[in-house]
Design a protein around this motif. Structure first.
Motif, PDB file in Angstrom:
ATOM      1  N   ASN A   3       0.831  -1.199   0.000  1.00 40.15           N
ATOM      2  CA  ASN A   3       0.000   0.000   0.000  1.00 40.15           C
ATOM      3  C   ASN A   3       0.867   1.251   0.000  1.00 40.15           C
ATOM      4  O   ASN A   3       0.586   2.222  -0.712  1.00 40.15           O
ATOM      5  CB  ASN A   3      -0.914  -0.024   1.231  1.00 40.15           C
ATOM      6  CG  ASN A   3      -2.113   0.879   1.085  1.00 40.15           C
ATOM      7  OD1 ASN A   3      -1.958   2.066   0.884  1.00 40.15           O
ATOM      8  ND2 ASN A   3      -3.307   0.304   1.212  1.00 40.15           N
ATOM      9  N   TYR A   4       1.914   1.226   0.803  1.00 41.75           N
ATOM     10  CA  TYR A   4       2.802   2.396   0.887  1.00 41.75           C
ATOM     11  C   TYR A   4       3.526   2.622  -0.441  1.00 41.75           C
ATOM     12  O   TYR A   4       3.598   3.745  -0.942  1.00 41.75           O
ATOM     13  CB  TYR A   4       3.829   2.218   2.007  1.00 41.75           C
ATOM     14  CG  TYR A   4       4.661   3.472   2.212  1.00 41.75           C
ATOM     15  CD1 TYR A   4       4.199   4.499   3.025  1.00 41.75           C
ATOM     16  CD2 TYR A   4       5.884   3.631   1.566  1.00 41.75           C
ATOM     17  CE1 TYR A   4       4.931   5.660   3.191  1.00 41.75           C
ATOM     18  CE2 TYR A   4       6.624   4.793   1.724  1.00 41.75           C
ATOM     19  CZ  TYR A   4       6.142   5.807   2.540  1.00 41.75           C
ATOM     20  OH  TYR A   4       6.873   6.968   2.690  1.00 41.75           O
ATOM     21  N   MET A   5       4.069   1.562  -1.013  1.00 41.97           N
ATOM     22  CA  MET A   5       4.844   1.703  -2.248  1.00 41.97           C
ATOM     23  C   MET A   5       3.991   2.188  -3.416  1.00 41.97           C
ATOM     24  O   MET A   5       4.492   2.862  -4.320  1.00 41.97           O
ATOM     25  CB  MET A   5       5.555   0.388  -2.577  1.00 41.97           C
ATOM     26  CG  MET A   5       6.699   0.082  -1.618  1.00 41.97           C
ATOM     27  SD  MET A   5       7.661  -1.404  -2.044  1.00 41.97           S
ATOM     28  CE  MET A   5       6.541  -2.693  -1.522  1.00 41.97           C
ATOM     29  N   LYS A   6       2.700   1.865  -3.397  1.00 43.53           N
ATOM     30  CA  LYS A   6       1.799   2.344  -4.442  1.00 43.53           C
ATOM     31  C   LYS A   6       1.666   3.858  -4.415  1.00 43.53           C
ATOM     32  O   LYS A   6       1.340   4.476  -5.425  1.00 43.53           O
ATOM     33  CB  LYS A   6       0.421   1.689  -4.290  1.00 43.53           C
ATOM     34  CG  LYS A   6       0.382   0.224  -4.690  1.00 43.53           C
ATOM     35  CD  LYS A   6      -0.983  -0.377  -4.394  1.00 43.53           C
ATOM     36  CE  LYS A   6      -1.005  -1.874  -4.720  1.00 43.53           C
ATOM     37  NZ  LYS A   6      -2.312  -2.489  -4.366  1.00 43.53           N
ATOM     38  N   ARG A   7       1.914   4.446  -3.251  1.00 41.53           N
ATOM     39  CA  ARG A   7       1.784   5.892  -3.119  1.00 41.53           C
ATOM     40  C   ARG A   7       3.084   6.628  -3.445  1.00 41.53           C
ATOM     41  O   ARG A   7       3.152   7.853  -3.335  1.00 41.53           O
ATOM     42  CB  ARG A   7       1.303   6.250  -1.710  1.00 41.53           C
ATOM     43  CG  ARG A   7      -0.085   5.707  -1.397  1.00 41.53           C
ATOM     44  CD  ARG A   7      -0.692   6.445  -0.223  1.00 41.53           C
ATOM     45  NE  ARG A   7       0.042   6.182   1.009  1.00 41.53           N
ATOM     46  CZ  ARG A   7      -0.355   5.309   1.940  1.00 41.53           C
ATOM     47  NH1 ARG A   7      -1.434   4.597   1.748  1.00 41.53           N
ATOM     48  NH2 ARG A   7       0.329   5.158   3.039  1.00 41.53           N
ATOM     49  N   CYS A   8       4.113   5.875  -3.813  1.00 39.16           N
ATOM     50  CA  CYS A   8       5.398   6.467  -4.181  1.00 39.16           C
ATOM     51  C   CYS A   8       5.527   6.539  -5.701  1.00 39.16           C
ATOM     52  O   CYS A   8       4.848   5.824  -6.436  1.00 39.16           O
ATOM     53  CB  CYS A   8       6.547   5.638  -3.604  1.00 39.16           C
ATOM     54  SG  CYS A   8       6.530   5.518  -1.799  1.00 39.16           S
ATOM     55  N   ASP A   9       6.424   7.381  -6.161  1.00 38.79           N
ATOM     56  CA  ASP A   9       6.673   7.520  -7.597  1.00 38.79           C
ATOM     57  C   ASP A   9       7.778   6.596  -8.076  1.00 38.79           C
ATOM     58  O   ASP A   9       7.858   6.280  -9.263  1.00 38.79           O
ATOM     59  CB  ASP A   9       7.034   8.973  -7.921  1.00 38.79           C
ATOM     60  CG  ASP A   9       5.885   9.909  -7.611  1.00 38.79           C
ATOM     61  OD1 ASP A   9       5.009  10.066  -8.473  1.00 38.79           O
ATOM     62  OD2 ASP A   9       5.853  10.470  -6.495  1.00 38.79           O
ATOM     63  N   MET A  10       8.640   6.189  -7.166  1.00 41.88           N
ATOM     64  CA  MET A  10       9.679   5.209  -7.481  1.00 41.88           C
ATOM     65  C   MET A  10      10.104   4.535  -6.184  1.00 41.88           C
ATOM     66  O   MET A  10      10.157   5.171  -5.130  1.00 41.88           O
ATOM     67  CB  MET A  10      10.894   5.868  -8.151  1.00 41.88           C
ATOM     68  CG  MET A  10      12.042   4.896  -8.453  1.00 41.88           C
ATOM     69  SD  MET A  10      13.458   5.679  -9.296  1.00 41.88           S
ATOM     70  CE  MET A  10      12.787   5.856 -10.958  1.00 41.88           C
ATOM     71  N   VAL A  11      10.396   3.244  -6.276  1.00 46.11           N
ATOM     72  CA  VAL A  11      10.921   2.495  -5.144  1.00 46.11           C
ATOM     73  C   VAL A  11      12.344   2.063  -5.472  1.00 46.11           C
ATOM     74  O   VAL A  11      12.604   1.503  -6.539  1.00 46.11           O
ATOM     75  CB  VAL A  11      10.057   1.257  -4.823  1.00 46.11           C
ATOM     76  CG1 VAL A  11      10.691   0.428  -3.709  1.00 46.11           C
ATOM     77  CG2 VAL A  11       8.652   1.684  -4.422  1.00 46.11           C
ATOM     78  N   ILE A  12      13.253   2.361  -4.554  1.00 42.32           N
ATOM     79  CA  ILE A  12      14.648   1.972  -4.712  1.00 42.32           C
ATOM     80  C   ILE A  12      14.910   0.689  -3.927  1.00 42.32           C
ATOM     81  O   ILE A  12      14.614   0.616  -2.728  1.00 42.32           O
ATOM     82  CB  ILE A  12      15.602   3.073  -4.198  1.00 42.32           C
ATOM     83  CG1 ILE A  12      15.390   4.380  -4.972  1.00 42.32           C
ATOM     84  CG2 ILE A  12      17.051   2.609  -4.287  1.00 42.32           C
ATOM     85  CD1 ILE A  12      15.765   4.320  -6.421  1.00 42.32           C
ATOM     86  N   ALA A  13      15.439  -0.313  -4.598  1.00 44.58           N
ATOM     87  CA  ALA A  13      15.860  -1.551  -3.933  1.00 44.58           C
ATOM     88  C   ALA A  13      17.386  -1.541  -3.851  1.00 44.58           C
ATOM     89  O   ALA A  13      18.056  -1.237  -4.836  1.00 44.58           O
ATOM     90  CB  ALA A  13      15.386  -2.768  -4.717  1.00 44.58           C
ATOM     91  N   PRO A  14      17.964  -1.858  -2.699  1.00 40.65           N
ATOM     92  CA  PRO A  14      19.415  -1.795  -2.568  1.00 40.65           C
ATOM     93  C   PRO A  14      20.170  -2.988  -3.160  1.00 40.65           C
ATOM     94  O   PRO A  14      21.393  -3.015  -3.141  1.00 40.65           O
ATOM     95  CB  PRO A  14      19.631  -1.710  -1.057  1.00 40.65           C
ATOM     96  CG  PRO A  14      18.434  -2.360  -0.478  1.00 40.65           C
ATOM     97  CD  PRO A  14      17.306  -2.099  -1.406  1.00 40.65           C
ATOM     98  N   SER A  15      19.424  -3.963  -3.709  1.00 43.34           N
ATOM     99  CA  SER A  15      20.079  -5.119  -4.336  1.00 43.34           C
ATOM    100  C   SER A  15      19.139  -5.717  -5.377  1.00 43.34           C
ATOM    101  O   SER A  15      17.930  -5.482  -5.346  1.00 43.34           O
ATOM    102  CB  SER A  15      20.448  -6.184  -3.294  1.00 43.34           C
ATOM    103  OG  SER A  15      19.273  -6.723  -2.696  1.00 43.34           O
TER     104      SER A  15
END
Length: 427
Positions: A160-172
């Motif tokens: 739910n939180y990530m849907k409200r973001c414009d980009m998600v950064i994964a560290p790996s």
């Protein structure tokens, strides 16, 4: 946006003087982006020890120091909004999805600027920090039920939180694959924490003094750098040292750099195993001194299975250390089995044999060291900052093309879920 300097708000629930992976990531990225001409302002909580730094906004804390050294942020502090009102940021980069993460979503909508979120932590590995889930919480059956419910809610909240973001950064890459498997439509990009140029510098005199101090009558010196807490799997590592002591007739020593809530427990376990003569606890030391301990050693050992990235492994490789680690997400991105180190199963005898075999072959060790340094070059902070800049540019371009802001109901609709996860003190 090409060539135009950006004004970036970095928002975090923990920062210096607390020592941990997120504060290190935030500091290094911010400094490197500033060198590239961008204005970066860090929003971080106050701590018991005053720590002033330019372009760091310290908002108030409900509690300035817990047992693990972290603070509990007061996300209702008016100064957060006051700074946003006059600084006119282009973009928010938030590093936790709760507490300040909730504020970041609100400010993103209010000021119509995009939101980037870095998924630093696998929160399901940290439920034991919440009193409801701890061993002190009461009856085992009740605790087990609460724990199961918490783990059910976590994926829902995170998606739910990530849907409200414009980009998600994964560290790996491993974490990126995991996040994409959640079927969120938000773009996911890989961006690890970078290494400062100091990580590659050598101080042979200091390293030799450390080696002499802790090697004793041994032949090989190992190192691990970790927060001494349950999720780091250090009791397993101590059992490996017990096996290694037997296999090498006590010729291998281990220095443990770091501190945490489990230090006393781990030290007692070391005594119980009878390996206190081969394990030394160094405690917490400044980040810029860790490389001296790494350079004093022959190899790095790592047992954690809860990492989203293995930046400490890259730091070890920058000092020329091959790594022996348990195969896990975040670790597999950095350690190439047989190339710059070895990956083992979670089996004490197998892990110990892996380390003993590696140390017993000088020619192979020399090759592993060369490959380790090559791998570390990919993590130089200057390179990582350039990638971050490109990710920000893409987000800003997509915002112009596709996104409309000001729809406060998008934030409010899912906001009730956050109240449960505000309990997280590791966020």
């Amino acid at each position: 946006m090409g060539g135009i300097d950006m004004k970036i708000a970095m928002m975090t629930n923990n920062y210096k003087p607390f020592i941990g992976g997120v504060p290190i990531s935030v500091e290094r990225l911010s400094q490197s982006l500033r060198k590239r001409g961008h204005e970066v302002c860090i929003f971080a909580p106050e701590y018991e020890d005053e720590y002033w730094e330019e372009d760091v906004i310290r908002y108030r804390s409900c509690e300035k120091r817990m047992k693990n050294g972290m603070a509990i942020p007061n996300i209702l502090d008016a100064r957060i909004n006051q700074e946003f009102r006059w600084r006119e940021f282009d973009l928010i980069h938030v590093h936790q999805p709760m507490l300040i993460g909730n504020v970041a979503v609100h400010l993103s909508r209010k000021y119509k600027i995009p939101l980037v979120y870095t998924y630093h932590t696998r929160y399901e590995e940290y439920l034991h920090y919440i009193k409801l889930f701890s061993e002190e919480s009461g009856q085992e059956a009740i605790k087990g039920h609460i724990l199961r419910q918490g783990k059910k809610m976590l994926p829902y909240y995170m998606a739910n939180y990530m849907k409200r973001c414009d980009m998600v950064i994964a560290p790996s890459r491993g974490m990126a694959d995991y996040l994409r498997g959640q079927k969120i439509k938000t773009p996911v990009r890989v961006l690890p924490t970078g290494l400062a140029k100091e990580s590659f510098e050598e101080d042979k005199e200091q390293a030799e003094a450390i080696r002499k101090r802790y090697l004793g009558g041994g032949e090989h010196l190992l190192c691990t750098v970790s927060r001494l807490d349950k999720e780091k799997n250090l009791y397993f590592l101590m059992r490996c040292m017990y096996q290694l002591k037997s296999q090498t007739e006590g010729n291998v020593r281990l220095v443990v750099v770091g501190d945490g809530a489990e230090r006393a427990g781990i030290a007692a376990y070391v005594k119980e195993l009878g390996i206190e003569d081969v394990v030394s606890f160094i405690g917490q030391i400044p980040n810029d001194e860790v490389r001296n301990y790494l350079q004093a050693c022959d190899a790095f050992v790592f047992a954690s299975k809860s990492e989203t990235q293995g930046i400490v492994l890259a730091e070890a490789m920058a000092s020329g250390l091959p790594v022996a680690a348990i195969s896990a997400c975040g670790v597999d991105d950095i350690v190439s089995d047989g190339c710059n180190g070895y990956l083992a199963k979670e089996d004490e005898k197998e892990f110990a044999s892996c380390v003993a075999g590696m140390l017993s072959d000088p020619d192979n060790m020399a090759r592993l060291k060369i490959e380790a340094k090559k791998k570390a070059e990919n993590y130089r902070m200057s390179y990582i900052a350039a990638q971050a800049e490109e990710n920000y540019r893409r987000v800003l371009e997509r915002r112009e093309e596709k996104y409309g802001y000001g729809e406060s109901q998008i934030y409010e609709k899912g906001h009730t879920v956050s109240s449960f996860l505000r309990l997280f003190k590791v966020s």
